[in-house]
Scaffold this motif. Structure first.
Motif, short mmCIF file in Angstrom:
data_model
loop_
_atom_site.label_atom_id
_atom_site.label_comp_id
_atom_site.label_asym_id
_atom_site.label_seq_id
_atom_site.Cartn_x
_atom_site.Cartn_y
_atom_site.Cartn_z
N THR A 9 -49.33 -30.71 -48.05
CA THR A 9 -49.62 -30.99 -49.45
C THR A 9 -50.99 -31.64 -49.59
N MET A 10 -51.33 -32.48 -48.65
CA MET A 10 -52.61 -33.19 -48.70
C MET A 10 -53.65 -32.46 -47.84
N THR A 11 -54.84 -32.32 -48.37
CA THR A 11 -55.90 -31.58 -47.69
C THR A 11 -56.21 -32.13 -46.31
N TYR A 12 -56.13 -33.45 -46.15
CA TYR A 12 -56.46 -34.03 -44.84
C TYR A 12 -55.45 -33.68 -43.75
N HIS A 13 -54.36 -32.98 -44.10
CA HIS A 13 -53.41 -32.52 -43.09
C HIS A 13 -53.69 -31.08 -42.62
N VAL A 14 -54.66 -30.42 -43.22
CA VAL A 14 -54.98 -29.04 -42.83
C VAL A 14 -55.36 -28.93 -41.36
N PRO A 15 -56.17 -29.85 -40.80
CA PRO A 15 -56.44 -29.75 -39.35
C PRO A 15 -55.17 -29.81 -38.49
N THR A 16 -54.18 -30.57 -38.94
CA THR A 16 -52.92 -30.63 -38.21
C THR A 16 -52.17 -29.30 -38.32
#
Length: 193
Positions: free
Chosen positions: A125-132
């Motif tokens: 949901t949060m953009t900063y989790h895309v690398p994960t």
């Protein structure tokens, strides 16, 4: 909501026309700082309770011989969306293995190896989790060098940037549970019953 389902309103309609729009609006209000985190969590808990209440009507008698493993990426805690996706898979006759929120790559791979699913669904949901998400996709690819298992992603970052799924190495993305089922059927060449 159980009453509506008993009156003939489909679970899919309740999810897509009531619960999903409510969650989107609560999230929008939270981003605008018009509701507190506490109120956002309360609304999410109400949605989850409704989903739990409806769950007995979700399990499909028909099975299609396919399975899906679903989770949120890493520290992502927003799990209502992927839970809805998982429930749609159950209603479509898939065997589903829902891992929930906060799934690390090694945990996903352990479940992947023990379940051998046809599809993996990952949400952020949060953009900063895309690398994960990219780390999880990469881990599945390493555990499945034949690329037999398909991987789909979803969540707000992928909806805002429809090409983002390619950069994380997935096989596709879906903006909601209904389209996730259609995409999965295409990806695993599943015949419509």
């Amino acid at each position: 909501m159980l009453f509506e389902a008993d009156r003939g309103t489909s679970i899919e309609q309740i999810y897509l026309e009531v619960l999903q729009p409510v969650q989107y609006e609560v999230g929008r209000l939270w981003q605008l700082n018009r509701v507190t985190v506490a109120l956002e969590h309360f609304c999410t808990a109400v949605t989850q309770n409704i989903m739990l209440e409806l769950y007995s009507k979700i399990i499909s008698g028909k099975r299609v011989g396919k399975s899906v493993l679903s989770c949120c990426a890493g520290a992502e805690l927003h799990e209502v969306g992927i839970r809805m996706v998982n429930d749609f898979f159950e209603m479509a006759g898939w065997d589903s293995y829902y891992l929930g929120a906060g799934v690390a790559p090694e945990q996903l791979i352990e479940a992947f190896c023990s379940r051998n699913p046809d599809l993996v669904a990952i949400s952020a949901t949060m953009t900063y989790h895309v690398p994960t998400v990219a780390d999880l996709v990469r881990a599945v690819r390493e555990a499945d060098p034949s690329r037999r298992t398909r991987i789909v992603v979803g969540g707000a970052p992928f909806t805002r940037n429809p090409g983002l799924w390619r950069s994380v190495g997935a096989d596709g993305w879906a903006p909601d549970a209904e389209r996730a089922i259609k995409l999965a059927q295409e990806l695993v060449a599943l015949e419509q019953p």
